[in-house]
Design an enzyme around this catalytic site. Sequence first.
Site, PDB file in Angstrom:
ATOM      1  N   ARG A  33       0.836  -1.219   0.000  1.00  0.00           N
ATOM      2  CA  ARG A  33       0.000   0.000   0.000  1.00  0.00           C
ATOM      3  C   ARG A  33       0.870   1.270   0.000  1.00  0.00           C
ATOM      4  NH1 ARG A  33      -0.463   4.643   2.791  1.00  0.00           N
ATOM      5  NH2 ARG A  33      -0.051   3.512   4.721  1.00  0.00           N
ATOM      6  N   ASP A  34       1.515   1.579   1.122  1.00  0.00           N
ATOM      7  CA  ASP A  34       2.332   2.799   1.202  1.00  0.00           C
ATOM      8  C   ASP A  34       3.473   2.710   0.192  1.00  0.00           C
ATOM      9  OD1 ASP A  34       3.647   5.127   2.125  1.00  0.00           O
ATOM     10  OD2 ASP A  34       3.195   4.685   4.211  1.00  0.00           O
ATOM     11  N   HIS A 228       8.692   7.060   8.532  1.00  0.00           N
ATOM     12  CA  HIS A 228       9.374   7.198   7.247  1.00  0.00           C
ATOM     13  C   HIS A 228      10.825   7.562   7.571  1.00  0.00           C
ATOM     14  CE1 HIS A 228       6.056   6.799   4.297  1.00  0.00           C
ATOM     15  NE2 HIS A 228       5.351   6.953   5.413  1.00  0.00           N
ATOM     16  N   CYS A 259       3.933   9.150   0.980  1.00  0.00           N
ATOM     17  CA  CYS A 259       2.622   9.691   0.626  1.00  0.00           C
ATOM     18  C   CYS A 259       2.795  10.688  -0.501  1.00  0.00           C
ATOM     19  CB  CYS A 259       1.974  10.355   1.835  1.00  0.00           C
ATOM     20  SG  CYS A 259       0.389  11.086   1.401  1.00  0.00           S
ATOM     21  N   ASN A 268       9.396   4.442   3.568  1.00  0.00           N
ATOM     22  CA  ASN A 268       9.191   3.921   4.920  1.00  0.00           C
ATOM     23  C   ASN A 268      10.483   3.308   5.427  1.00  0.00           C
ATOM     24  OD1 ASN A 268       6.300   3.488   3.539  1.00  0.00           O
ATOM     25  ND2 ASN A 268       6.041   3.598   5.745  1.00  0.00           N
TER      26      ASN A 268
HETATM   27  P1  HMG Z   1     -12.581  14.728  -2.927  1.00  0.00           P
HETATM   28  O1  HMG Z   1     -12.363  14.888  -4.391  1.00  0.00           O
HETATM   29  O2  HMG Z   1     -12.214  15.888  -2.055  1.00  0.00           O
HETATM   30  O3  HMG Z   1     -14.023  14.320  -2.482  1.00  0.00           O
HETATM   31  O4  HMG Z   1     -11.793  13.440  -2.460  1.00  0.00           O
HETATM   32  P2  HMG Z   1     -15.412  14.002  -3.021  1.00  0.00           P
HETATM   33  O5  HMG Z   1     -16.120  13.362  -1.860  1.00  0.00           O
HETATM   34  O6  HMG Z   1     -15.970  15.249  -3.625  1.00  0.00           O
HETATM   35  O7  HMG Z   1     -15.262  12.890  -4.167  1.00  0.00           O
HETATM   36  C1  HMG Z   1     -14.838  13.193  -5.453  1.00  0.00           C
HETATM   37  C2  HMG Z   1     -14.976  11.979  -6.335  1.00  0.00           C
HETATM   38  O8  HMG Z   1     -14.267  10.876  -5.734  1.00  0.00           O
HETATM   39  C3  HMG Z   1     -16.383  11.507  -6.501  1.00  0.00           C
HETATM   40  O9  HMG Z   1     -16.457  10.896  -7.765  1.00  0.00           O
HETATM   41  C4  HMG Z   1     -16.495  10.424  -5.441  1.00  0.00           C
HETATM   42  O10 HMG Z   1     -17.477   9.436  -5.733  1.00  0.00           O
HETATM   43  C5  HMG Z   1     -15.166   9.776  -5.522  1.00  0.00           C
HETATM   44  P3  HMG Z   1     -16.887  11.704  -9.094  1.00  0.00           P
HETATM   45  O11 HMG Z   1     -18.238  12.222  -8.766  1.00  0.00           O
HETATM   46  O12 HMG Z   1     -15.875  12.808  -9.283  1.00  0.00           O
HETATM   47  O13 HMG Z   1     -16.837  10.655 -10.175  1.00  0.00           O
HETATM   48  N1  HMG Z   1     -14.767   9.120  -4.271  1.00  0.00           N
HETATM   49  C6  HMG Z   1     -14.291   7.891  -4.240  1.00  0.00           C
HETATM   50  N2  HMG Z   1     -14.035   6.975  -5.191  1.00  0.00           N
HETATM   51  C7  HMG Z   1     -13.546   5.802  -4.812  1.00  0.00           C
HETATM   52  N3  HMG Z   1     -13.263   5.473  -3.528  1.00  0.00           N
HETATM   53  C8  HMG Z   1     -13.501   6.372  -2.554  1.00  0.00           C
HETATM   54  C9  HMG Z   1     -14.036   7.624  -2.896  1.00  0.00           C
HETATM   55  N4  HMG Z   1     -14.359   8.723  -2.173  1.00  0.00           N
HETATM   56  C10 HMG Z   1     -14.810   9.622  -3.033  1.00  0.00           C
HETATM   57  N5  HMG Z   1     -13.231   6.052  -1.276  1.00  0.00           N
HETATM   58  C11 HMG Z   1     -11.022  11.688  -1.008  1.00  0.00           C
HETATM   59  C12 HMG Z   1     -11.816  13.003  -1.100  1.00  0.00           C
HETATM   60  C13 HMG Z   1     -10.907  11.332   0.445  1.00  0.00           C
HETATM   61  C14 HMG Z   1     -11.782  10.627  -1.754  1.00  0.00           C
HETATM   62  C15 HMG Z   1      -9.623  11.922  -1.661  1.00  0.00           C
HETATM   63  O14 HMG Z   1      -9.042  13.033  -1.061  1.00  0.00           O
HETATM   64  C16 HMG Z   1      -8.711  10.739  -1.515  1.00  0.00           C
HETATM   65  O15 HMG Z   1      -8.950   9.683  -2.075  1.00  0.00           O
HETATM   66  N6  HMG Z   1      -7.625  10.913  -0.752  1.00  0.00           N
HETATM   67  C17 HMG Z   1      -6.704   9.816  -0.466  1.00  0.00           C
HETATM   68  C18 HMG Z   1      -5.278  10.250  -0.584  1.00  0.00           C
HETATM   69  C19 HMG Z   1      -4.381   9.089  -0.233  1.00  0.00           C
HETATM   70  O16 HMG Z   1      -4.696   7.936  -0.466  1.00  0.00           O
HETATM   71  N7  HMG Z   1      -3.218   9.415   0.343  1.00  0.00           N
HETATM   72  C20 HMG Z   1      -2.254   8.400   0.709  1.00  0.00           C
HETATM   73  C21 HMG Z   1      -2.659   7.570   1.882  1.00  0.00           C
HETATM   74  S1  HMG Z   1      -2.376   8.379   3.455  1.00  0.00           S
HETATM   75  C22 HMG Z   1      -0.685   8.087   3.761  1.00  0.00           C
HETATM   76  O17 HMG Z   1       0.039   7.623   2.911  1.00  0.00           O
HETATM   77  C23 HMG Z   1      -0.173   8.366   5.140  1.00  0.00           C
HETATM   78  C24 HMG Z   1       0.045   7.077   5.952  1.00  0.00           C
HETATM   79  O18 HMG Z   1       0.972   6.208   5.315  1.00  0.00           O
HETATM   80  C25 HMG Z   1       0.548   7.410   7.355  1.00  0.00           C
HETATM   81  C26 HMG Z   1       1.722   8.395   7.358  1.00  0.00           C
HETATM   82  O19 HMG Z   1       2.754   8.103   6.722  1.00  0.00           O
HETATM   83  O20 HMG Z   1       1.558   9.415   8.030  1.00  0.00           O
HETATM   84  C27 HMG Z   1      -1.286   6.306   6.120  1.00  0.00           C
HETATM   85 MG    MG Z   2       3.133   6.393   5.395  1.00  0.00          MG
END
Ligand code: HMG
Ligand code: MG
Length: 320
Positions: A33-34, A228, A259, A268
């Site tokens: 995933r990450d 990380h 990320c 990581n």
């Molecule tokens: P958005 O565009 O602000 O929100 O995204 P929205 O609610 O207006 O949705 C827009 C479109 O996305 C819509 O579709 C929704 O249906 C769709 P459209 O009408 O445009 O066709 N949608 C989805 N589709 C599939 N699956 C979903 C989903 N939700 C909405 N779950 C949202 C908001 C949260 C979806 C977006 O900002 C997002 O996906 N963000 C994720 C970013 C991400 O994955 N980052 C990396 C992971 S975090 C990380 O790495 C940190 C970690 O490792 C810990 C650390 O290191 O600190 C965990």
């Molecule tokens: Mg991370």
Amino acid sequence: MSPHTDTVRRPAPYAHPRPGLPAAVQVYEVGPRDGLQAEAAVVPTAVKADFCRRLVAAGVTAVELTSFVSPKWVPQLADAGELLAELDLPGDIRRVVLAPNRRGLDRALAAGATELAVFVSATETFAGKNLGTTVDGALESARPVVDGAAAHGLATRAYISMCFGDPWEGAVGTATVADLAERLIEMGVNSISLGDTIGVATPGHVHDLLDALFARGIRPETLAVHFHDTYGQALANVYAALTAGITEFDSAAGGLGRCPYAAGATGNLATEDLVWMLHGLGIATGIDLDALAATSRWMSTVLGRPGPSRVVRALAASTS
Ligand code: HMG
Ligand code: MG
């Protein structure tokens, strides 16, 4: 008389246990995933599945498989449903998937997910950049995931990102993280992983944050750490957390990952580097270091570049 030989031995780690440390810990593998979410190339689903199988064959017992996030935001993991359909990992392996909101939960449940992870941010700027919302908004998006998972008898892990520092806002206070952790526990999450998203933590800071959490009554068994390795501090930070009683450690095979929405973030902590230190402390992980390093070397050939893990590199040099 010291024996002289030209035969090069397979390198250890030589076990030197320290009093007070646990006999075994949980290594929580985030490579699929990450590790793959910010790769320039989109890795084919069958290769991702092979990666997961190889990790489990190397002894990994907890693996974060993918994310049910917006495919527009993270196209690299748009095949989350297909990956789960293709994978048939043993039932005793923890298989975790990220879901930021109700839509993610619905997709994850439809794909047969067995454990969920939500993610929130300690800072407003990163909540905006990573989730398009606020700190409170991210919590409210996570709530239906936690409730929905519980209704299906599934556990939820929660990440707090930017627990130590944020590229836009600077240092993050321990009380800010502790407040958020309390709200997540009240919401019903089963555990919290403390994310050092950009790798700026140092061991004293780790102790200060854990002390702040313990002072709120949050037990070490409820916590994991997710470092990380941007500034090379991740292993020192793990050691600090170990001495404070933490027993679950996030890492990615070969040191993959970051990320895509966190400026300046790199990989990581490499699982091999983590396991080398843990085995050197006599702490069991269940992981076969050679098999894991071979998996990371294989993934490097898939991605077309060597990974950052020092242990993977050293083991390859010692056996070539
Ligand atoms: P958005 O565009 O602000 O929100 O995204 P929205 O609610 O207006 O949705 C827009 C479109 O996305 C819509 O579709 C929704 O249906 C769709 P459209 O009408 O445009 O066709 N949608 C989805 N589709 C599939 N699956 C979903 C989903 N939700 C909405 N779950 C949202 C908001 C949260 C979806 C977006 O900002 C997002 O996906 N963000 C994720 C970013 C991400 O994955 N980052 C990396 C992971 S975090 C990380 O790495 C940190 C970690 O490792 C810990 C650390 O290191 O600190 C965990
Ligand atoms: Mg991370």
